[in-house]
Design an enzyme around this catalytic site. Structure first.
Site, PDB file in Angstrom:
ATOM      1  N   GLU A 168       0.841  -1.202   0.000  1.00 56.74           N
ATOM      2  CA  GLU A 168       0.000   0.000   0.000  1.00 56.74           C
ATOM      3  C   GLU A 168       0.875   1.252   0.000  1.00 56.74           C
ATOM      4  O   GLU A 168       2.096   1.185   0.193  1.00 56.74           O
ATOM      5  CB  GLU A 168      -0.920   0.014   1.223  1.00 56.74           C
ATOM      6  CG  GLU A 168      -0.179   0.116   2.549  1.00 56.74           C
ATOM      7  CD  GLU A 168      -1.045   0.691   3.667  1.00 56.74           C
ATOM      8  OE1 GLU A 168      -1.556   1.818   3.518  1.00 56.74           O
ATOM      9  OE2 GLU A 168      -1.186   0.016   4.701  1.00 56.74           O
ATOM     10  N   LYS A 185      -4.137  -2.474  15.416  1.00 51.61           N
ATOM     11  CA  LYS A 185      -3.524  -1.626  16.438  1.00 51.61           C
ATOM     12  C   LYS A 185      -4.425  -1.430  17.635  1.00 51.61           C
ATOM     13  O   LYS A 185      -5.632  -1.326  17.498  1.00 51.61           O
ATOM     14  CB  LYS A 185      -3.296  -0.239  15.875  1.00 51.61           C
ATOM     15  CG  LYS A 185      -2.075  -0.116  15.152  1.00 51.61           C
ATOM     16  CD  LYS A 185      -1.841   1.365  14.964  1.00 51.61           C
ATOM     17  CE  LYS A 185      -1.122   1.510  13.686  1.00 51.61           C
ATOM     18  NZ  LYS A 185      -1.974   1.051  12.591  1.00 51.61           N
TER      19      LYS A 185
HETATM   20  N1  PSU Z   1      -2.236   1.278  10.149  1.00 43.16           N
HETATM   21  C1  PSU Z   1      -0.922   1.615  10.188  1.00 43.16           C
HETATM   22  N2  PSU Z   1      -0.431   2.512   9.326  1.00 43.16           N
HETATM   23  C2  PSU Z   1      -1.218   3.047   8.376  1.00 43.16           C
HETATM   24  C3  PSU Z   1      -2.595   2.661   8.309  1.00 43.16           C
HETATM   25  C4  PSU Z   1      -3.064   1.780   9.213  1.00 43.16           C
HETATM   26  O1  PSU Z   1      -0.178   1.109  11.005  1.00 43.16           O
HETATM   27  O2  PSU Z   1      -0.714   3.866   7.612  1.00 43.16           O
HETATM   28  C5  PSU Z   1      -3.438   3.170   7.178  1.00 43.16           C
HETATM   29  C6  PSU Z   1      -3.727   2.012   6.212  1.00 43.16           C
HETATM   30  O3  PSU Z   1      -3.595   2.471   4.891  1.00 43.16           O
HETATM   31  C7  PSU Z   1      -5.165   1.654   6.520  1.00 43.16           C
HETATM   32  C8  PSU Z   1      -5.722   3.012   6.857  1.00 43.16           C
HETATM   33  O4  PSU Z   1      -5.840   1.060   5.431  1.00 43.16           O
HETATM   34  O5  PSU Z   1      -4.698   3.629   7.631  1.00 43.16           O
HETATM   35  C9  PSU Z   1      -6.999   2.936   7.619  1.00 43.16           C
HETATM   36  O6  PSU Z   1      -7.574   4.198   7.701  1.00 43.16           O
HETATM   37  P1  PSU Z   1      -9.091   4.377   8.177  1.00 43.16           P
HETATM   38  O7  PSU Z   1      -9.084   3.951   9.619  1.00 43.16           O
HETATM   39  O8  PSU Z   1      -9.386   5.845   7.995  1.00 43.16           O
HETATM   40  O9  PSU Z   1      -9.915   3.481   7.304  1.00 43.16           O
END
Ligand code: PSU
Ligand code: MN
Length: 300
Positions: free
Chosen positions: A24, A158
């Site tokens: 990603e 997380k």
């Molecule tokens: N967890 C991490 N680093 C990140 C993300 C999640 O440790 O950069 C990013 C990923 O791209 C994940 C996104 O898909 O955050 C999720 O965001 P949201 O909670 O807004 O869907």
């Protein structure tokens, strides 16, 4: 209109039937500061190559969806300002307006499917945020795992999330959550949590076999592999938990909502740990890349 542009390396890998791992780009633009983001992105690609597979980092560049970035494209993205954070809901708009967007887990899964790639390595997935019973903030990553057939290797969800609720939603969507090499869920910066994992496997070939079995059954949706961070790089739960609590309290006090929540929390935890969270984050992404490459090798 070409839907997706493949890198030279990816085209060659697919011609010759090599194993491939998708990556990603939100982690590059919104998850880590420059220059560590660029260094990490390059190291992770090299880890995949060293493990006998080919990397394909996904991103939307000036409206074009790319599977695999050329070195200069990766470098430019890591330093670009005003990059959209693109998930399922905003991917088409970003492309049709000719904008530049980094792909979240959900958008990377969509890009991987379009490019014919079945394994994807990241750090952590989005999930059910704490307080979701009030805010309804549930990442689109979960619904994507329920409908797109890509095996995603992450270091667990997380602890900034509500992990038990995240597991419940994944179960509702029919997503196998498989801890790698241990019975409990890893907790991103920490190897262990007090939550048992729904499923557990200790061999990459078993993970590849269950990916194939889902396809044989005609089941849509992917698998989530929860790979614990290497012991040498972990931050034990008792150290990281009070910091997470502080970052969450600050996010609430400052009224941070929606797409801004995850980047805000990651940045605050980085500051509050004086950079140690980033060292751990880099180590776990690299560890996930190596496992993903091994799974991909069993899928060709
Ligand atoms: N967890 C991490 N680093 C990140 C993300 C999640 O440790 O950069 C990013 C990923 O791209 C994940 C996104 O898909 O955050 C999720 O965001 P949201 O909670 O807004 O869907
Ligand atoms: Mn969200």
């Amino acid at each position: 209109m070409a839907m997706i542009t493949k890198s030279a390396e990816l085209l060659k890998a697919q011609e010759t039937g090599q194993p491939i791992v998708a990556l990603e780009s939100t982690i590059i633009t919104h998850g880590m500061p420059f220059p560590q983001n660029l260094e990490t992105a390059r190291m992770v690609e090299d880890d995949i190559r060293a493990a006998g597979a080919v990397p394909a980092t996904m991103a939307v560049l000036n409206g074009t969806l790319h599977a695999g970035l050329e070195p200069e494209q990766l470098e430019a993205l890591a330093q670009a300002k005003d990059v959209d954070k693109v998930s399922r809901a905003d991917m088409a708009v970003c492309m049709s307006l000719g904008r530049t967007g980094a792909t979240t887990v959900a958008a990377t899964m969509i890009a991987a499917r379009l490019a014919g790639i079945s394994v994807f390595a990241t750090g952590g997935i989005g999930g059910v945020h704490r307080g979701a019973e009030q805010t309804f903030d549930i990442s689109a990553d979960l619904a994507e795992l329920g409908q797109t057939a890509v095996t995603v290797v992450a270091a667990g969800a997380k602890a900034i999330l509500d992990v038990p609720k995240t597991l419940e939603v994944l179960e509702t969507y029919g997503v196998p959550v498989i801890a790698y090499g241990q019975p409990d869920m890893p907790a991103f910066w920490s190897r262990h949590s007090d939550l048992p994992a729904p499923l557990s496997m200790s061999r990459a070939e078993d993970i590849a076999a269950s990916h194939k079995m889902r396809a044989a059954l005609g089941l849509p949706g992917g698998q989530l592999i929860a790979n614990p961070v290497p012991e040498a790089d972990e931050i034990p739960a008792e150290q990281i938990n009070p910091i997470i609590a502080q970052a969450l309290a600050e996010a609430e006090a400052q009224g941070i909502t929606a797409k801004k929540v995850t980047p805000f929390l990651l940045q605050r935890i980085f500051e509050l740990t004086e950079g140690r969270s980033l060292v751990t984050n880099i180590a776990l992404v690299r560890n996930n890349a190596r496992l993903a490459a091994e799974i991909a090798r069993h899928l060709v």
